[in-house]
Every structure is written in C-alpha cells, then in structure tokens.
Design a protein around this motif. Structure first.
Motif, PDB file in Angstrom:
ATOM      1  N   ASP A   1       0.850  -1.183   0.000  1.00 49.82           N
ATOM      2  CA  ASP A   1       0.000   0.000   0.000  1.00 49.82           C
ATOM      3  C   ASP A   1       0.891   1.240   0.000  1.00 49.82           C
ATOM      4  N   TYR A   2       0.655   2.131  -0.965  1.00 54.29           N
ATOM      5  CA  TYR A   2       1.521   3.301  -1.113  1.00 54.29           C
ATOM      6  C   TYR A   2       1.488   4.203   0.117  1.00 54.29           C
ATOM      7  N   ARG A   3       0.400   4.129   0.907  1.00 54.34           N
ATOM      8  CA  ARG A   3       0.332   4.962   2.108  1.00 54.34           C
ATOM      9  C   ARG A   3       1.415   4.584   3.105  1.00 54.34           C
ATOM     10  N   TRP A   4       1.671   3.263   3.249  1.00 57.99           N
ATOM     11  CA  TRP A   4       2.720   2.842   4.172  1.00 57.99           C
ATOM     12  C   TRP A   4       4.090   3.256   3.655  1.00 57.99           C
ATOM     13  N   GLU A   5       4.266   3.237   2.328  1.00 58.68           N
ATOM     14  CA  GLU A   5       5.539   3.675   1.752  1.00 58.68           C
ATOM     15  C   GLU A   5       5.806   5.147   2.052  1.00 58.68           C
ATOM     16  N   VAL A   6       4.740   5.939   2.016  1.00 55.27           N
ATOM     17  CA  VAL A   6       4.875   7.359   2.330  1.00 55.27           C
ATOM     18  C   VAL A   6       5.117   7.560   3.821  1.00 55.27           C
ATOM     19  N   LEU A   7       4.457   6.751   4.636  1.00 53.53           N
ATOM     20  CA  LEU A   7       4.510   6.933   6.081  1.00 53.53           C
ATOM     21  C   LEU A   7       5.831   6.486   6.690  1.00 53.53           C
ATOM     22  N   LYS A   8       6.467   5.469   6.110  1.00 53.44           N
ATOM     23  CA  LYS A   8       7.702   4.913   6.691  1.00 53.44           C
ATOM     24  C   LYS A   8       8.801   5.949   6.902  1.00 53.44           C
ATOM     25  N   PRO A   9       9.152   6.752   5.903  1.00 56.72           N
ATOM     26  CA  PRO A   9      10.215   7.746   6.142  1.00 56.72           C
ATOM     27  C   PRO A   9       9.797   8.868   7.084  1.00 56.72           C
ATOM     28  N   ILE A  10       8.486   9.106   7.209  1.00 51.62           N
ATOM     29  CA  ILE A  10       8.008  10.152   8.126  1.00 51.62           C
ATOM     30  C   ILE A  10       8.169   9.715   9.569  1.00 51.62           C
ATOM     31  N   LEU A  11       7.801   8.472   9.872  1.00 56.43           N
ATOM     32  CA  LEU A  11       7.839   7.981  11.252  1.00 56.43           C
ATOM     33  C   LEU A  11       9.220   7.503  11.669  1.00 56.43           C
ATOM     34  N   GLY A  12       9.968   6.914  10.742  1.00 55.52           N
ATOM     35  CA  GLY A  12      11.247   6.318  11.106  1.00 55.52           C
ATOM     36  C   GLY A  12      11.049   4.895  11.595  1.00 55.52           C
ATOM     37  N   PRO A  13      12.130   4.120  11.717  1.00 56.55           N
ATOM     38  CA  PRO A  13      12.025   2.688  12.041  1.00 56.55           C
ATOM     39  C   PRO A  13      11.328   2.383  13.373  1.00 56.55           C
ATOM     40  N   THR A  14      11.693   3.099  14.438  1.00 57.10           N
ATOM     41  CA  THR A  14      11.150   2.778  15.757  1.00 57.10           C
ATOM     42  C   THR A  14       9.657   3.068  15.845  1.00 57.10           C
ATOM     43  N   LEU A  15       9.245   4.278  15.450  1.00 54.53           N
ATOM     44  CA  LEU A  15       7.835   4.639  15.513  1.00 54.53           C
ATOM     45  C   LEU A  15       7.012   3.808  14.534  1.00 54.53           C
ATOM     46  N   MET A  16       7.624   3.442  13.384  1.00 60.09           N
ATOM     47  CA  MET A  16       6.897   2.616  12.424  1.00 60.09           C
ATOM     48  C   MET A  16       6.638   1.241  13.003  1.00 60.09           C
ATOM     49  N   PHE A  17       7.584   0.713  13.762  1.00 65.66           N
ATOM     50  CA  PHE A  17       7.387  -0.598  14.403  1.00 65.66           C
ATOM     51  C   PHE A  17       6.256  -0.523  15.428  1.00 65.66           C
ATOM     52  N   ILE A  18       6.257   0.528  16.242  1.00 66.07           N
ATOM     53  CA  ILE A  18       5.193   0.700  17.237  1.00 66.07           C
ATOM     54  C   ILE A  18       3.839   0.854  16.545  1.00 66.07           C
ATOM     55  N   PHE A  19       3.820   1.642  15.477  1.00 69.41           N
ATOM     56  CA  PHE A  19       2.592   1.836  14.700  1.00 69.41           C
ATOM     57  C   PHE A  19       2.118   0.513  14.096  1.00 69.41           C
ATOM     58  N   ASN A  20       3.072  -0.296  13.661  1.00 68.15           N
ATOM     59  CA  ASN A  20       2.744  -1.593  13.094  1.00 68.15           C
ATOM     60  C   ASN A  20       2.118  -2.506  14.149  1.00 68.15           C
TER      61      ASN A  20
END
Length: 343
Positions: A146-165
């Motif tokens: 999903d392109y939304r996650w591709e856009v969101l990943k660099p905004i949140l960064g690895p740690t916050l993206m993991f928590i969001f996941n």
C-alpha cells in the motif's frame, strides 16, 4: 472430553433487548478467551473433540480469539518482509469469514439461520468484489505494498513505524475486522427469541447492502477504466473515445459516480457495514448497542485514511484541490463549496 450442550455457549436471553446487553452477551464468556488456546492445543489431533469444542465455545469469543491469533502472525511477516500490507491482503475476505463462522456455528448448534444465511451471502459478494479489485491492481503480487505505508515509513522512522505496526496495522485493524461483524452475532442471538425468518425490514436491509455492493463495483470499475485509458494515453498520446484529452491530462477520474462523490466506493463501503450495524439495532429494538464500536471504528479509519490519501493526491495533481472544492468527499454536495459536478 465432556462438553456441555451447544446452547450453553449462548446467553439465556429472554428478550431481544437482552441480546444487545454487553454484560449478558459477552462478559460471561470472556474467560473462554483465556482457556481456548490451551484446549485447542490439547485436542489438536482429535477432530471430534475440536468440533465439540467449537460448538461449546461462544461464537463471538471464537472470532475474537482468531483475530488475536492473526495479529502476531501478520506482525512477524510484515517485519520480516518489511512490507506492512499484510492485513490489507486479508481485508477483502476476513469479514466474510467471520460472518460465515457465525452462520456455520448456528447451523451446527441447530438454530434457525435464514437471516444469517442472507448476511453470509451478501458478505461473500462483498468479499468477491473487493478481492477481485485488489487482485487486478496487483495487490497480491510479490513485493506490492500500500503506497500509504511507503509514504509513512520515512516520516515515522524505524522505531515509531514498528510501534505503529504493532498497535495499529497488526492489532487494531485485525480487531476492527472482527468488530464490524459483531452485529451478526447479535442477530444470531435474536434468532433464539424471535426466530430467523426474514421480515419486511430484514429484506430492506438485505437489499440495501446488496445495492451498496453494486455501487462499490461500478465505482471501482469506473476508476479502473479511467486508469487503463490514462495509461494507454500516456503511451500512445491518443485518448480513448469515451475520455477527453483534458480529462486524461487531469490525471484522476471525475466522471460517472466520481462526478458526485470524490470516493463513491469508500462511501458505499462504510455504508455497507453501518447498514449491518443498523440491522442489528433493529433486531434488538434499540437505537444503539455495543457493536457500534465496529461501525464507528470503520468510519474513523476511513476518515483518517481518506484524509491521508487526499493529501498525497493533491500534491500529485494540481487540479485536485479544485475537485475537492467542487465535489463532496463521500456524499454529493457534502463538504464541498459548490455542491455541483466537477467540470
């Protein structure tokens, strides 16, 4: 293993209003959620024991346990593949599976199932439409995301993206897909009080949900036709006979249902599950019941997702902001300045 009769798995409701009481319909069975994994493991090789366990467990608890079981699985797969679209791939058929589960359980328990059969059939049509649309856009291809996650990943960064996941993508979305089908459980309960024969209002809800599936189908098809015509136009510089150069150069579809709503497919999608919730309310003779959590959660999710999607689209297409001012987000004329079709 000694298993109590199947109806022990359901509350001893006396009125249809009791069916909408969370303290009666769910709370007494929550301990089963903790016991179920151990019991399944103990009898994993005994089909008869598993069948008896299935029928003797409250069906809503079984569905919830399955949603919680899926959560760590999709989390591990998404982190391993670095692809956060695992729940997206399940989205098109999990709700239909939950509704089929309630129907199957009712059949096995010897309950009347006419209303549940209708819900399962309509859910299956909903699932087929969504699965087909997701498949033809490449949603099941290897590496797709999903392109939304591709856009969101660099905004949140690895740690916050993991928590969001963990909290949202894997857990909250799985719970939401379970929650939107809980009105089916309520309707199952009412079958013990008033039977499961379809009445006039039941037929209205059933046909409304079928109509909404048709709206989604035509909206998706119009979007697909436009995107295919645009792709061909970009390759050949020749517009298709049913689209003008201006429309194709604009880059996004504004004709058909899309002339009246910026997201007619999303509008029908939300209305589909709200209609199921309202059907459950009608069955229990209340204006609202605890299953509103699923319907409200679905509306909130689509509001947030659509807002994020439109931010991306507005950056991509210069005319999109004009479209936003001219056409309602979901309903015609709603949240738009002119309330008219986009030129």
């Amino acid at each position: 293993m000694i298993v109590p009769p199947s109806l022990v798995a359901l509350p001893a409701v006396q009125t249809v209003t009791d069916c909408a009481d969370f303290s009666l319909s769910i709370v007494p069975y929550l301990p089963q959620l903790r016991q179920l994994p151990q019991l399944v493991w103990q009898h994993i090789a005994d089909a008869d024991a598993l069948r008896a366990l299935y029928v003797s467990t409250n069906p809503a608890i079984t569905a919830l346990a399955f949603a919680l079981f899926l959560t760590p699985l999709v989390l591990v797969v998404s982190e391993f593949n670095r692809n956060y679209s695992q729940v997206d791939r399940l989205w098109s058929f999990l709700p239909a599976i939950y509704n089929a589960h309630y129907t199957l359980w009712a059949h096995m328990a010897g309950l009347h199932t006419e209303k549940l059969d209708h819900i399962m059939a309509i859910s299956t049509l909903w699932s087929i439409r969504l699965t087909f649309n997701y498949w033809r856009k490449g949603g099941y291809s290897v590496g797709s995301e999903d392109y939304r996650w591709e856009v969101l990943k660099p905004i949140l960064g690895p740690t916050l993206m993991f928590i969001f996941n963990v909290l949202f993508i894997s857990l909250a979305q799985n719970l939401l897909l379970f929650a939107i089908t809980t009105p089916t459980y309520i309707i199952l309960l009412t079958s013990r009080v008033i039977g499961s024969e379809m009445g006039t209002v039941d037929n209205v809800f059933s046909r409304l949900m079928f109509f909404l599936v048709l709206v989604e189908f035509f909206a998706d098809q119009q979007q697909w036709n436009f995107q295919q015509a645009k792709k061909k136009y970009q390759n050949t510089a020749k517009p298709a006979s049913n689209y003008t150069r201006e429309a194709l150069d604009r880059g996004f579809v504004t004709s058909g249902l899309w002339a009246y709503s910026r997201h007619p497919n999303f509008a029908a999608e939300q209305a589909f599950w709200v209609a199921l919730y309202q059907w459950g309310c009608f069955q229990t003779e209340v204006f609202a019941n605890w299953t509103f959590v699923g319907a409200i959660g679905y509306l909130v999710l689509f509001q947030a997702s659509t807002w994020f999607t439109e931010r991306i689209t507005a950056k991509k297409y210069s005319d999109y902001k004009i479209y936003q001012k001219s056409v309602g987000k979901f309903l015609p004329g709603w949240n738009s300045k002119s309330g008219s079709q986009f030129p």
